[in-house]
Design a protein around this motif. Structure first.
Motif: not given
Lengths: 573, 150
Positions: A505-518
């Protein structure tokens, strides 16, 4: 907790001591622009975009790195501030490849939006960029130094969060740049292609290798049967690409959207995740019963595979021989399913939608062709899928909920939770427990292995055999477990390792600007998906059961070994 | 060799600069090869990128092979006003190379230097650690022929 009261733009604000001016201003409803600042990362204070005036101070202060003081008077907007911020961004633009129309980040670039926000309509500074070669050495990531603003967000990610240590600052002053390894291309630098750098890069200095055109060509080619599989983590992140809140589940819309794009079969990697559990669960039992190499470590995450092959090759025998779900799906789609629909493997084009940049590398590995041709033809990231949906003019938010196709779209909750750290472990335990004990699990939820804690442990009683398990996500945490194994101090039988923080869910291909809260929101959503499924154990998946009956025989059969298992190479860096 | 040098300093990240200096000084070509940097990274347990960062930050490290004699000509203000540009031109013409280059016979490398602390003898240069002041064409010719005879 001690608090501090200060004035920001004439407004009294009380915040805990050591709060930055930036955060204090946020509390007062003032949004100071930033660039090098990124939630969860170290404060870098190097871009200076967030400068403010502090009364009594000779110079402007970077609000991200300046803590508040009692009685401090801050002005976040003044002539000086406006001029300084503009000049700073203008200077960056003057050393930046300003070909924005042909840039992958056009419209989502933080430098572009800063320029817009600061109302920069001309630049007194002539562009002095000396173009450097673009790094296209890997199938996963493109690194374009001509776009780099040297904010250091990728460096923080690579050195501190992941601790792989590929990207770093080199040279000095005006010559300074971000380099990989010993100034090499990524393919030569020991990079594991996790792509975490690309989720935090504010510009297009490092981004996914866009392969959407290859997929369009296959879709437009009427002689090809184009099959799509979508990874567990996509259903809880794709909605963000269309401005919905993080944590929105878009399972039915995702299936509908893929169908609208023109894929002939809309299948689910969750099916292959269930299949992985069958193989990997039985492999674990086999190792436990026959004195195999323990602890056994999961092998679903290609970034993790790239890491162990290059940095801990001595521990390769600990890896499960199971292919990842993506690759299991590819080889089953081009053999079992091909036979079912009466097509040859070469007439089928398998596309996977992955939260991952390393999946691009994995799908191109030469050994991943057990169907006789390349098992997975193209692996797209979440971001590329969103691009295709926008290209085709599909209003994602208005899509109806549709089901996935049968049979390879049938899945269970166990398959879904593969997307979160601890999920593979939990899914495996649900199946292994029932296979070994013959009893039904009293509770399906192994909550000890859930959540964002770096390393999680649990013990399970399997008919009087105690099995200790551990779960790590992010390479920094994985390293700690690997060192324990190296030193013979790891009292575990089964370990799950995911390369990316939070898991897929926190992968490098996920939407830009993934934070821990997301990440937290996406994890919450994926367990909702699990809860809502009528079936939540992999061995109860009727399509997987049929696959074994009609084709594979049983888990770990010869055919399973040929199609679903693999070997690893020592690629010591 | 690299291993011996590291052991003499101890395996510690904060010894990186002295270790790199010793490695550079221990070879005739006065530089850090890619292999040197890789070994240092592996033996000290520091990522290659961090070793590279330090080696490229300081101007006294070279990643290119250099000559037996490294001629560092001061280009700070007092030397410049006392004719450092003529000194630079003389060295370049006599050796037939540009600043930053090494003669094909591997004897001489030309580099700039910051202030050497002998402004009273400007223009000045440092050649393989030794200071030379009050430089003019004649002096430069004799220094170079002395070095060639060594």
């Amino acid at each position: 907790m001690n608090t501090v009261t200060l004035t920001i733009d004439g407004q009294k604000v009380t915040v805990p001591e050591n709060t930055s001016i930036l955060d204090a201003a946020k509390k007062a409803g003032i949004d100071i622009p930033t660039l090098c600042y990124f939630p969860d990362q170290n404060i870098k204070g190097n871009c200076r975009v967030c400068v403010v005036e502090v009364e009594g101070s000779r110079t402007l202060a970077a609000s991200c790195s300046t803590p508040v003081n009692e009685g401090m008077a801050v002005k976040t907007w003044s002539k000086n501030v406006m001029n300084a911020r503009r000049t700073i961004v203008q200077l960056m633009l003057a050393d930046h490849d300003e070909d924005c129309n042909e840039c992958v980040k056009n419209g989502v670039c933080e430098l572009q939006s800063l320029a817009q926000r600061l109302n920069i309509q001309h630049n007194p500074f002539k562009n002095i960029l000396k173009p450097k070669p673009i790094d296209t050495s890997t199938p996963s990531l493109i690194r374009n130094p001509n776009k780099c603003v040297k904010c250091g967000r990728c460096v923080d990610m690579c050195q501190e969060t992941q601790q792989v240590g590929i990207l770093f600052d080199a040279y000095r002053g005006a010559d300074s740049e971000i380099v990989s390894g010993l100034g090499k291309y990524l393919s030569d630098a020991g990079c594991i292609l996790c792509g975490q750098c690309s989720t935090v890069c504010p510009v297009a200095a490092i981004y996914e290798n866009d392969e959407t055109d290859k997929v369009w060509q296959a879709i437009f080619d009427t002689s090809k049967r184009v099959i799509v599989q979508t990874a567990p983590a996509i259903r809880v992140s794709i909605a963000e690409e269309f401005d919905m809140l993080p944590g929105t589940v878009a399972l039915g819309q995702l299936a509908a959207g893929l169908r609208r794009l023109g894929f002939d079969d809309v299948f689910d990697t969750d099916f292959a995740a269930d299949l992985t559990i069958m193989e990997e669960g039985h492999e674990l039992l086999d190792r436990l019963q026959h004195g195999g190499m323990l602890p056994m470590i999961t092998s679903c995450s290609p970034g993790w595979i790239n890491f162990i092959e290059q940095y801990y090759p001595d521990l390769l025998p600990h890896l499960s021989t199971c292919k990842s779900p993506q690759q299991m799906f590819g080889s089953i789609a081009k053999t079992y399913y091909a036979q079912k629909i009466g097509l040859k493997p070469e007439d089928i084009f398998v596309v996977s939608i992955m939260p991952c940049t390393a999946k691009k590398y994995e799908s191109g590995r030469p050994e991943m062709n057990d169907s006789g041709v390349r098992d997975v033809d193209v692996a797209l990231t979440t971001r590329e899928l969103a691009r295709m949906i926008r290209q085709a003019g599909i209003d994602f938010t208005a899509l109806p909920e549709e089901p996935f196709d049968e049979p390879l779209g049938i899945s269970t909750g166990a398959g879904a939770i593969f997307g979160a750290t601890g999920g593979v472990m939990e899914a495996a335990l649900r199946t292994v427990y029932e296979v070994v004990t013959g009893n039904t699990l009293p509770s399906l939820d192994f909550t000890d292995v859930r959540g964002l804690k770096g390393i999680k442990e649990a013990s399970v009683d399997l008919d009087d055999v105690k099995v200790n398990v551990a779960v790590a996500h992010g390479i920094a945490n994985a390293k700690k477990l690997l060192e324990l194994i190296r030193n013979g101090a790891a009292d575990y039988q089964f370990i799950e390792i995911m390369c990316c923080p939070g898991g897929c869910i926190g992968g490098g291909g996920q939407p830009y600007r993934t934070t821990n809260a997301i990440r937290q929101q996406r994890i919450k959503a994926i367990y909702e998906v699990d809860k809502a499924m009528p079936l939540r154990k992999s061995h109860e998946n009727p399509a997987v059961q049929a696959l074994y009956e009609e084709f594979l025989g049983r888990p770990l059969s010869e055919k399973s070994h040929h199609l679903l298992h693999t070997t690893y190479s020592n690629r010591q860096h | 060799m690299v291993e011996e040098i590291i052991n003499s300093h101890g395996i510690a990240e904060d010894k990186l600069v002295p270790i790199l200096l010793d490695i550079q000084n221990s070879n005739d070509k006065h530089y850090l090869s890619e292999d040197d940097l890789k070994q240092v990274s592996r033996l000290l347990g520091i990522p290659e990128s961090r070793v590279y960062s330090v080696a490229t930050f300081y101007s006294f490290f070279s990643l290119q092979p250099r000559g037996k004699y490294i001629i560092q000509i001061c280009d700070n203000a007092p030397c410049i006003v006392n004719g450092a540009y003529n000194v630079i031109d003389d060295f370049r013409h006599i050796l037939g190379i540009d600043m930053g280059q090494t003669t094909p016979d591997g004897l001489f490398t030309l580099e700039y230097s910051s202030c050497l602390g002998c402004c009273s003898h400007a223009p000045a240069a440092r050649i393989s650690g030794e200071l030379y002041g009050d430089l003019d064409s004649e002096k430069i010719k004799s220094i170079l022929s002395d070095l060639r005879r060594r």
